[in-house]
Design a protein around this motif. Structure first.
Motif, PDB file in Angstrom:
ATOM      1  N   VAL A  58      29.091 -12.958  25.709  1.00 15.79           N
ATOM      2  CA  VAL A  58      29.196 -12.072  24.606  1.00 15.79           C
ATOM      3  C   VAL A  58      30.518 -11.155  25.003  1.00 15.79           C
ATOM      4  CG1 VAL A  58      26.709 -12.090  24.108  1.00 15.79           C
ATOM      5  CG2 VAL A  58      27.605 -10.373  25.833  1.00 15.79           C
ATOM      6  N   LEU A  59      30.891 -10.511  23.977  1.00 12.91           N
ATOM      7  CA  LEU A  59      32.245  -9.618  23.982  1.00 12.91           C
ATOM      8  C   LEU A  59      31.826  -8.364  24.620  1.00 12.91           C
ATOM      9  CD1 LEU A  59      34.927  -9.977  22.546  1.00 12.91           C
ATOM     10  CD2 LEU A  59      34.066  -8.435  20.676  1.00 12.91           C
ATOM     11  N   GLY A  60      32.562  -8.012  25.703  1.00  6.45           N
ATOM     12  CA  GLY A  60      32.563  -6.761  26.371  1.00  6.45           C
ATOM     13  C   GLY A  60      33.621  -5.679  25.619  1.00  6.45           C
ATOM     14  N   ASN A  61      33.592  -4.539  25.955  1.00  7.01           N
ATOM     15  CA  ASN A  61      34.368  -3.539  25.514  1.00  7.01           C
ATOM     16  C   ASN A  61      35.579  -3.620  25.985  1.00  7.01           C
ATOM     17  OD1 ASN A  61      33.227  -2.448  28.051  1.00  7.01           O
ATOM     18  ND2 ASN A  61      34.360  -0.868  27.614  1.00  7.01           N
ATOM     19  N   ASN A  62      36.087  -4.472  27.005  1.00  6.96           N
ATOM     20  CA  ASN A  62      37.492  -4.662  27.146  1.00  6.96           C
ATOM     21  C   ASN A  62      38.220  -6.170  26.967  1.00  6.96           C
ATOM     22  OD1 ASN A  62      38.160  -2.124  28.847  1.00  6.96           O
ATOM     23  ND2 ASN A  62      36.423  -2.545  29.763  1.00  6.96           N
ATOM     24  N   ASP A  63      37.345  -6.763  26.121  1.00 11.75           N
ATOM     25  CA  ASP A  63      37.549  -8.305  25.908  1.00 11.75           C
ATOM     26  C   ASP A  63      38.387  -8.204  24.574  1.00 11.75           C
ATOM     27  OD1 ASP A  63      36.299  -9.282  28.023  1.00 11.75           O
ATOM     28  OD2 ASP A  63      34.238  -9.463  26.903  1.00 11.75           O
ATOM     29  N   HIS A  64      39.479  -7.573  24.638  1.00 10.23           N
ATOM     30  CA  HIS A  64      40.517  -7.339  23.408  1.00 10.23           C
ATOM     31  C   HIS A  64      40.897  -8.868  23.010  1.00 10.23           C
ATOM     32  CE1 HIS A  64      40.028  -3.352  24.082  1.00 10.23           C
ATOM     33  NE2 HIS A  64      40.412  -3.547  25.228  1.00 10.23           N
ATOM     34  N   GLU A  65      41.101  -9.720  24.007  1.00 13.62           N
ATOM     35  CA  GLU A  65      41.847 -11.130  23.817  1.00 13.62           C
ATOM     36  C   GLU A  65      40.903 -11.976  23.303  1.00 13.62           C
ATOM     37  OE1 GLU A  65      44.401 -12.908  26.330  1.00 13.62           O
ATOM     38  OE2 GLU A  65      44.894 -10.872  27.221  1.00 13.62           O
ATOM     39  N   LEU A  66      39.366 -11.630  23.337  1.00 12.40           N
ATOM     40  CA  LEU A  66      38.413 -12.435  22.822  1.00 12.40           C
ATOM     41  C   LEU A  66      37.767 -12.081  21.736  1.00 12.40           C
ATOM     42  CD1 LEU A  66      37.050 -12.870  26.611  1.00 12.40           C
ATOM     43  CD2 LEU A  66      38.118 -14.713  25.222  1.00 12.40           C
ATOM     44  N   LEU A  70      34.007 -14.451  20.673  1.00 10.17           N
ATOM     45  CA  LEU A  70      32.681 -14.032  21.163  1.00 10.17           C
ATOM     46  C   LEU A  70      32.011 -13.365  20.443  1.00 10.17           C
ATOM     47  CD1 LEU A  70      33.430 -13.677  25.079  1.00 10.17           C
ATOM     48  CD2 LEU A  70      32.545 -15.726  23.969  1.00 10.17           C
ATOM     49  N   PRO A  71      30.646 -13.452  20.199  1.00  9.93           N
ATOM     50  CA  PRO A  71      29.801 -12.586  19.352  1.00  9.93           C
ATOM     51  C   PRO A  71      29.672 -11.227  20.242  1.00  9.93           C
ATOM     52  CG  PRO A  71      28.472 -14.147  20.393  1.00  9.93           C
ATOM     53  CD  PRO A  71      29.989 -14.637  21.007  1.00  9.93           C
ATOM     54  N   GLU A  72      29.326 -10.261  19.559  1.00 11.84           N
ATOM     55  CA  GLU A  72      28.982  -9.068  20.110  1.00 11.84           C
ATOM     56  C   GLU A  72      27.460  -9.113  20.997  1.00 11.84           C
ATOM     57  OE1 GLU A  72      29.673  -5.358  18.073  1.00 11.84           O
ATOM     58  OE2 GLU A  72      31.461  -5.945  17.325  1.00 11.84           O
ATOM     59  N   HIS A  87      26.504  -6.640  25.849  1.00 11.40           N
ATOM     60  CA  HIS A  87      27.301  -5.961  26.677  1.00 11.40           C
ATOM     61  C   HIS A  87      26.895  -4.660  27.160  1.00 11.40           C
ATOM     62  CE1 HIS A  87      30.448  -5.285  29.440  1.00 11.40           C
ATOM     63  NE2 HIS A  87      30.785  -4.287  28.949  1.00 11.40           N
ATOM     64  N   ASP A  88      26.731  -3.814  26.435  1.00 11.02           N
ATOM     65  CA  ASP A  88      26.582  -2.504  26.611  1.00 11.02           C
ATOM     66  C   ASP A  88      25.101  -2.134  26.256  1.00 11.02           C
ATOM     67  OD1 ASP A  88      26.297   0.478  26.925  1.00 11.02           O
ATOM     68  OD2 ASP A  88      28.076   0.839  25.854  1.00 11.02           O
ATOM     69  N   SER A  89      24.097  -1.700  27.028  1.00 12.98           N
ATOM     70  CA  SER A  89      22.703  -1.566  26.480  1.00 12.98           C
ATOM     71  C   SER A  89      22.603   0.022  26.260  1.00 12.98           C
ATOM     72  CB  SER A  89      21.646  -1.761  27.553  1.00 12.98           C
ATOM     73  OG  SER A  89      21.965  -1.155  28.772  1.00 12.98           O
ATOM     74  N   GLY A  90      23.271   0.815  26.189  1.00 20.92           N
ATOM     75  CA  GLY A  90      23.274   2.390  26.037  1.00 20.92           C
ATOM     76  C   GLY A  90      22.840   3.004  27.215  1.00 20.92           C
ATOM     77  N   ALA A  91      22.588   4.282  27.268  1.00 20.80           N
ATOM     78  CA  ALA A  91      22.069   4.981  28.238  1.00 20.80           C
ATOM     79  C   ALA A  91      20.880   4.631  28.662  1.00 20.80           C
ATOM     80  CB  ALA A  91      21.746   6.454  27.752  1.00 20.80           C
ATOM     81  N   ARG A  92      20.566   4.884  29.898  1.00 23.52           N
ATOM     82  CA  ARG A  92      19.452   4.423  30.740  1.00 23.52           C
ATOM     83  C   ARG A  92      18.008   4.981  30.082  1.00 23.52           C
ATOM     84  NH1 ARG A  92      17.897   4.255  37.359  1.00 23.52           N
ATOM     85  NH2 ARG A  92      15.887   3.341  36.766  1.00 23.52           N
ATOM     86  N   ALA A  93      18.355   6.163  29.653  1.00 25.64           N
ATOM     87  CA  ALA A  93      17.017   6.763  29.106  1.00 25.64           C
ATOM     88  C   ALA A  93      16.758   6.373  27.768  1.00 25.64           C
ATOM     89  CB  ALA A  93      17.297   8.432  28.884  1.00 25.64           C
ATOM     90  N   GLY A  94      15.779   5.767  27.561  1.00 24.82           N
ATOM     91  CA  GLY A  94      15.345   4.959  26.424  1.00 24.82           C
ATOM     92  C   GLY A  94      16.054   3.601  26.036  1.00 24.82           C
ATOM     93  N   ARG A  95      16.328   2.899  27.027  1.00 28.46           N
ATOM     94  CA  ARG A  95      16.963   1.787  27.318  1.00 28.46           C
ATOM     95  C   ARG A  95      15.735   0.405  26.618  1.00 28.46           C
ATOM     96  NH1 ARG A  95      19.158   0.338  32.473  1.00 28.46           N
ATOM     97  NH2 ARG A  95      20.886   1.349  31.820  1.00 28.46           N
ATOM     98  N   ALA A  96      14.590   0.707  27.342  1.00 28.34           N
ATOM     99  CA  ALA A  96      13.673  -0.600  27.182  1.00 28.34           C
ATOM    100  C   ALA A  96      13.250  -0.249  25.710  1.00 28.34           C
ATOM    101  CB  ALA A  96      12.424  -0.183  28.049  1.00 28.34           C
ATOM    102  N   GLY A  97      12.984   0.772  25.165  1.00 27.78           N
ATOM    103  CA  GLY A  97      12.831   0.803  23.746  1.00 27.78           C
ATOM    104  C   GLY A  97      13.975   0.287  22.835  1.00 27.78           C
ATOM    105  N   ARG A  98      15.130   0.600  23.151  1.00 23.66           N
ATOM    106  CA  ARG A  98      16.111   0.217  22.179  1.00 23.66           C
ATOM    107  C   ARG A  98      16.192  -1.234  22.183  1.00 23.66           C
ATOM    108  NH1 ARG A  98      18.599   4.380  24.897  1.00 23.66           N
ATOM    109  NH2 ARG A  98      19.851   2.759  26.253  1.00 23.66           N
TER     110      ARG A  98
END
Length: 163
Positions: A58-66, A70-72, A87-98
């Protein structure tokens, strides 16, 4: 049994001296499938990984060439196990629910971004799995990658491997 090597945040730039270590390459040699949760940076890393086993990334926040290559986010079924990737699951707090809301049918959610390895059960037994980084540990004590062994529709083995 299907052996899955899970990577994220390799951050290998074109022309850089940074490379995948011999220890990482040894794990990749045993892989049946490779998952990469973003921040590869250049297409050459995908090509290199593809020389070991089929790759889902999947696409990361630094994958400008991709961008556009690649899908998000991605959901794949491997050996009867539904695995979601972002790539980014967000903050640790609330991660499982999100992540449960975002990927309600996934048995495993693979993510990266933080460089901090995570292997824990979320809501309703959904496995949350961040392999850390094999090249750039940042705040983590060690460089790491993840390993999953899948058998008959279940995760038989899961671990974070210190390099």
């Amino acid at each position: 049994m299907t052996h899955v090597v899970v990577l994220a945040d390799t951050h290998i730039r074109r022309g850089s001296r940074r490379r995948l270590s011999d220890a990482v390459r040894a794990e990749l040699e045993r892989a049946d499938v490779i998952l990469h949760a973003g921040d590869l940076l250049v297409p050459e890393v995908l090509e290199e990984l593809s020389g070991f086993a089929p790759v889902h990334a999947v696409l990361g926040n630094n994958d400008h060439e991709l961008i556009g290559c690649l899908p998000e986010q991605l959901v794949v079924d491997i050996e009867g196990v539904r695995i979601a990737m972002v790539h980014d699951s967000g903050a640790r707090a609330g991660r499982a629910g999100r992540l449960r809301r975002r990927f309600p049918d996934a048995a495993v959610v693979v993510f990266g971004h933080s460089h901090l390895p995570v292997d824990e059960l979320g809501i309703d037994g959904q496995r949350l799995f961040n392999p850390g980084s094999p090249t750039e540990r940042r705040g983590a004590p060690h460089r790491t990658l993840g390993r999953l062994a899948l058998v008959d529709g279940r995760v038989a083995v899961h671990d974070l491997h210190t390099l």
